[in-house]
Design an enzyme around this catalytic site. Structure first.
Site, PDB file in Angstrom:
ATOM      1  N   ARG A   6      -8.580  -0.226   5.099  1.00 45.48           N
ATOM      2  CA  ARG A   6      -7.735   0.787   4.454  1.00 45.48           C
ATOM      3  C   ARG A   6      -6.405   0.184   4.034  1.00 45.48           C
ATOM      4  NH1 ARG A   6      -6.224   5.630   7.896  1.00 45.48           N
ATOM      5  NH2 ARG A   6      -4.914   5.797   6.061  1.00 45.48           N
ATOM      6  N   ASP A  66       5.157   0.909  12.033  1.00 49.07           N
ATOM      7  CA  ASP A  66       3.937   0.245  11.550  1.00 49.07           C
ATOM      8  C   ASP A  66       3.826  -1.207  12.025  1.00 49.07           C
ATOM      9  OD1 ASP A  66       3.179   2.565  10.319  1.00 49.07           O
ATOM     10  OD2 ASP A  66       3.608   1.910   8.272  1.00 49.07           O
ATOM     11  N   CYS A  98      -4.874   8.507   9.693  1.00 53.61           N
ATOM     12  CA  CYS A  98      -4.931   7.822  10.975  1.00 53.61           C
ATOM     13  C   CYS A  98      -4.774   8.817  12.116  1.00 53.61           C
ATOM     14  CB  CYS A  98      -3.789   6.820  11.085  1.00 53.61           C
ATOM     15  SG  CYS A  98      -4.099   5.257  10.300  1.00 53.61           S
ATOM     16  N   ARG A 122       0.501  15.120  12.861  1.00 51.60           N
ATOM     17  CA  ARG A 122       1.405  14.697  11.786  1.00 51.60           C
ATOM     18  C   ARG A 122       1.524  15.827  10.788  1.00 51.60           C
ATOM     19  NH1 ARG A 122      -0.509   8.827   9.997  1.00 51.60           N
ATOM     20  NH2 ARG A 122       1.547   8.709   9.060  1.00 51.60           N
ATOM     21  N   PRO A 123       2.395  16.767  11.068  1.00 48.67           N
ATOM     22  CA  PRO A 123       2.481  17.941  10.207  1.00 48.67           C
ATOM     23  C   PRO A 123       3.088  17.619   8.836  1.00 48.67           C
ATOM     24  CG  PRO A 123       4.137  18.053  11.938  1.00 48.67           C
ATOM     25  CD  PRO A 123       3.370  16.791  12.166  1.00 48.67           C
ATOM     26  N   ILE A 124       2.967  18.581   7.917  1.00 49.33           N
ATOM     27  CA  ILE A 124       3.607  18.441   6.602  1.00 49.33           C
ATOM     28  C   ILE A 124       4.576  19.604   6.377  1.00 49.33           C
ATOM     29  CG2 ILE A 124       1.822  17.063   5.457  1.00 49.33           C
ATOM     30  CD1 ILE A 124       0.854  19.835   4.278  1.00 49.33           C
ATOM     31  N   ASP A 125       5.013  20.193   7.507  1.00 50.32           N
ATOM     32  CA  ASP A 125       5.875  21.382   7.403  1.00 50.32           C
ATOM     33  C   ASP A 125       7.151  21.115   6.597  1.00 50.32           C
ATOM     34  OD1 ASP A 125       6.325  19.704   9.705  1.00 50.32           O
ATOM     35  OD2 ASP A 125       7.861  21.113  10.337  1.00 50.32           O
ATOM     36  N   LYS A 147       0.839  -1.206   0.000  1.00 55.17           N
ATOM     37  CA  LYS A 147       0.000   0.000   0.000  1.00 55.17           C
ATOM     38  C   LYS A 147       0.871   1.251   0.000  1.00 55.17           C
ATOM     39  CE  LYS A 147      -1.726   1.686   4.047  1.00 55.17           C
ATOM     40  NZ  LYS A 147      -1.398   3.112   4.232  1.00 55.17           N
ATOM     41  N   ASN A 148       1.860   1.279   0.886  1.00 53.39           N
ATOM     42  CA  ASN A 148       2.649   2.504   1.038  1.00 53.39           C
ATOM     43  C   ASN A 148       3.611   2.752  -0.117  1.00 53.39           C
ATOM     44  OD1 ASN A 148       1.319   3.054   3.371  1.00 53.39           O
ATOM     45  ND2 ASN A 148       3.036   2.655   4.753  1.00 53.39           N
ATOM     46  N   ILE A 165       8.624   7.325  16.707  1.00 51.87           N
ATOM     47  CA  ILE A 165       8.295   8.042  15.468  1.00 51.87           C
ATOM     48  C   ILE A 165       7.058   8.925  15.646  1.00 51.87           C
ATOM     49  CG2 ILE A 165       7.863   7.807  12.975  1.00 51.87           C
ATOM     50  CD1 ILE A 165      10.573   6.650  13.781  1.00 51.87           C
ATOM     51  N   ARG A 185      -3.860  10.838   4.716  1.00 51.10           N
ATOM     52  CA  ARG A 185      -2.760  11.800   4.712  1.00 51.10           C
ATOM     53  C   ARG A 185      -1.902  11.725   3.445  1.00 51.10           C
ATOM     54  NH1 ARG A 185       1.025  14.275   8.101  1.00 51.10           N
ATOM     55  NH2 ARG A 185       3.151  13.651   7.659  1.00 51.10           N
TER      56      ARG A 185
HETATM   57  C1  UD1 Z   1       4.792   6.966   6.187  1.00 50.17           C
HETATM   58  C2  UD1 Z   1       3.883   5.770   6.098  1.00 50.17           C
HETATM   59  C3  UD1 Z   1       3.382   5.368   7.484  1.00 50.17           C
HETATM   60  C4  UD1 Z   1       4.563   5.156   8.429  1.00 50.17           C
HETATM   61  C5  UD1 Z   1       5.498   6.379   8.421  1.00 50.17           C
HETATM   62  C6  UD1 Z   1       6.764   6.162   9.229  1.00 50.17           C
HETATM   63  C7  UD1 Z   1       2.866   6.037   3.915  1.00 50.17           C
HETATM   64  C8  UD1 Z   1       1.647   6.322   3.114  1.00 50.17           C
HETATM   65  N1  UD1 Z   1       2.756   6.088   5.242  1.00 50.17           N
HETATM   66  O1  UD1 Z   1       4.013   8.041   6.692  1.00 50.17           O
HETATM   67  O2  UD1 Z   1       2.628   4.158   7.360  1.00 50.17           O
HETATM   68  O3  UD1 Z   1       4.079   4.964   9.732  1.00 50.17           O
HETATM   69  O4  UD1 Z   1       5.892   6.678   7.063  1.00 50.17           O
HETATM   70  O5  UD1 Z   1       7.447   5.054   8.772  1.00 50.17           O
HETATM   71  O6  UD1 Z   1       3.904   5.715   3.370  1.00 50.17           O
HETATM   72  N2  UD1 Z   1       6.880  14.879  10.205  1.00 50.17           N
HETATM   73  C9  UD1 Z   1       6.926  16.235  10.483  1.00 50.17           C
HETATM   74  N3  UD1 Z   1       6.796  17.113   9.440  1.00 50.17           N
HETATM   75  C10 UD1 Z   1       6.640  16.710   8.153  1.00 50.17           C
HETATM   76  C11 UD1 Z   1       6.598  15.322   7.877  1.00 50.17           C
HETATM   77  C12 UD1 Z   1       6.728  14.431   8.934  1.00 50.17           C
HETATM   78  O7  UD1 Z   1       7.067  16.630  11.620  1.00 50.17           O
HETATM   79  O8  UD1 Z   1       6.547  17.559   7.251  1.00 50.17           O
HETATM   80  C13 UD1 Z   1       7.042  13.913  11.308  1.00 50.17           C
HETATM   81  C14 UD1 Z   1       5.819  13.039  11.516  1.00 50.17           C
HETATM   82  O9  UD1 Z   1       4.850  13.667  12.327  1.00 50.17           O
HETATM   83  C15 UD1 Z   1       6.437  11.826  12.154  1.00 50.17           C
HETATM   84  C16 UD1 Z   1       7.799  11.700  11.460  1.00 50.17           C
HETATM   85  O10 UD1 Z   1       8.070  12.995  10.944  1.00 50.17           O
HETATM   86  O11 UD1 Z   1       6.645  12.036  13.516  1.00 50.17           O
HETATM   87  C17 UD1 Z   1       7.863  10.699  10.330  1.00 50.17           C
HETATM   88  O12 UD1 Z   1       6.767  10.921   9.436  1.00 50.17           O
HETATM   89  P1  UD1 Z   1       6.841  10.499   7.909  1.00 50.17           P
HETATM   90  O13 UD1 Z   1       8.027   9.631   7.686  1.00 50.17           O
HETATM   91  O14 UD1 Z   1       6.705  11.717   7.062  1.00 50.17           O
HETATM   92  O15 UD1 Z   1       5.539   9.615   7.777  1.00 50.17           O
HETATM   93  P2  UD1 Z   1       4.514   9.543   6.572  1.00 50.17           P
HETATM   94  O16 UD1 Z   1       5.232   9.716   5.279  1.00 50.17           O
HETATM   95  O17 UD1 Z   1       3.347  10.388   6.846  1.00 50.17           O
END
Ligand code: UD1
Length: 421
Positions: A398, A306, A117, A122-125, A22-23, A328, A93
């Site tokens: 999902r 995960d 979830c 879980r920011p996207i900053d 999926k991912n 994480i 997300r």
């Molecule tokens: C992906 C996986 C998810 C997995 C995660 C960590 C997908 C669709 N999902 O999620 O199943 O649990 O990797 O292996 O592939 N963060 C920030 N700012 C950002 C981006 C991330 O602070 O802009 C933080 C997140 O809150 C978290 C950490 O960084 O604490 C890692 O997140 P990230 O690796 O980005 O996870 P996803 O890509 O959302």
């Protein structure tokens, strides 16, 4: 809402075939935005999250077809919109992964701020900061990311902590950027490597995927492709635990052993016998007394977040005291009170859960909360004495393709009751 009713205490035996990841599939499908010709993707799991992303791509005007159960074809050539709306993005997300490709190819995008979830903030900053450095003009307005650019440019991007989605978004944007992009502190997950391989098949120039520095040389266009997505390593891990927690004996087929090394190591430490067989198969034998374990979640190649909930379920029936630490995500312990309802003895202490082993779970009524938490409840239910009712299993749908059917083929008694609360 559907629920599972599971009769526990049955040892699982037999063969199970792993679905596509999926991912990996989610970013790979989004990367089709970058192509100038038709894209054919195989080994795509049939899951709600996949339908959500194809709905997002359809809304943009892309032609999506499913000629076979696990194949998706995409015609990316007739975009009519650059907006990923709230109604679709709220449930997942990963929809943010259209942002990088839309900006690189069409110079604009409007993407709802993501939901997904409920596992902490879980920011996207990091995605937004990196795209800004590459020449995007980004504002947040009424719950949307509004982005435009005169042209995405190569840049050096440094991630202080590795982000899987951030690395994927930037890698996609960089393939059509003017100049070279270097991502430092990149995520090394197999799904990042799979996306890079798909992009390379489209003609992109990428080096270093799977390492902490990735270099991408921008191109003026990318072609369509035919591409097979990797198997789902989290599904593999979940079935490894299913074999162990039911004291069963499973042959897990279509797996990539090199993607589950950290999980297999921890299970082996617990006494579970795991062997690699010919042709991409892994055998798990759980007919043993389990030793306790110490687990910390870390980025790949370490133990994956995960799989944290699933190994916690297993630790609950080991002989001794285990500790599990989540590094994480915060708030990723919603399965803890539910496992306690099933007789697990757990203490939550900040980022660590101390698990005191018991002989067996007991059937109870429990509620699924997020995707992997739900998987841990199914695993506990398979072990339990008596019947467990798990409500809100839409979380499972999902991310796990036909989990009930696959478990039942191994001898489990999982009944899906449709509708209701
Ligand atoms: C992906 C996986 C998810 C997995 C995660 C960590 C997908 C669709 N999902 O999620 O199943 O649990 O990797 O292996 O592939 N963060 C920030 N700012 C950002 C981006 C991330 O602070 O802009 C933080 C997140 O809150 C978290 C950490 O960084 O604490 C890692 O997140 P990230 O690796 O980005 O996870 P996803 O890509 O959302």
């Amino acid at each position: 809402m559907d629920k599972f009713i599971i009769q526990g205490g049955i040892s699982l035996e037999g063969e199970v075939v792993i679905s596509g990841s999926k991912n990996a599939a989610l970013p790979v499908l989004c990367s089709s935005i970058l192509a100038d010709g038709p894209c054919i993707y195989t080994n795509i799991p049939r899951l709600r999250d996949i339908t959500t992303i194809t709905d997002v791509l359809s809304t943009l005007g892309m032609g999506i077809e499913r000629p076979e159960r696990n194949t998706i074809t995409i015609d990316p050539t007739n975009l009519v919109s650059y907006e990923a709306p709230y109604e679709l993005v709220k449930s997942m997300r990963a929809s943010i992964l259209v942002l990088g490709p839309l900006l690189a190819k069409y110079k604009r995008a409007k993407v709802s701020l993501p939901g997904g979830c409920a596992i902490g903030v879980r920011p996207i900053d990091m995605h937004l900061k990196a795209l800004t450095k590459m020449g995007a003009d980004i504002t947040l307005s009424h719950g949307y990311v509004m982005a435009s650019t005169e042209g995405i440019k190569g840049a050096t991007i440094v991630f202080d902590t590795p982000t899987v989605g951030g690395t994927e978004n930037i890698m996609m944007a960089a393939t059509l950027a003017q100049g070279t992009t270097v991502i430092q502190g990149a995520a090394k997950e197999p799904e990042v490597v799979d996306l890079a391989n798909a992009l390379i098949t489209m003609g992109a120039r990428i080096e270093g995927a799977g390492e902490s520095t990735i270099t991408i040389e921008g191109m003026s266009s990318l072609s369509g492709l035919e591409y097979e997505v990797i198997p789902d390593r989290i599904e593999v891990g979940t079935f490894l635990v299913a074999g162990a927690i039911t004291r069963g004996d499973l042959l897990i087929k279509g797996a990539r052993a090199e993607h589950v090394v950290a999980v297999a190591e921890k299970l082996s430490e617990m006494g579970v016998v795991i062997t690699e067989e010919d042709g991409g198969a892994i055998r798990v034998n759980g007919k043993t007394d389990l030793r306790p374990v110490q687990v910390e979640t870390v980025p790949y190649p370490g133990f994956p977040t995960d799989m944290q909930a699933q190994i916690m379920a297993l630790a609950c029936i080991s002989q001794g005291v285990s500790t599990i630490t989540e590094n994480i995500f915060e708030n990723r312990y919603m399965h803890v009170p539910e496992l306690m309802r099933m007789g697990g003895r757990l203490e939550e202490k900040g980022p660590t859960v101390i698990v005191h082993g018991v002989d067996q779970f007991q059937g109870a009524s429990v509620m699924a909360t997020d995707l992997r938490a739900s998987a841990s409840l199914v695993l506990a239910a398979l072990n339990a004495r008596g019947v467990t009712e798990i409500r809100r299993i839409y979380h499972l749908d999902r991310g796990y393709e036909e989990l009930d059917r696959k478990l039942n083929l191994l001898g489990a008694k999982v009944m899906r009751e449709r509708g209701g609360l």
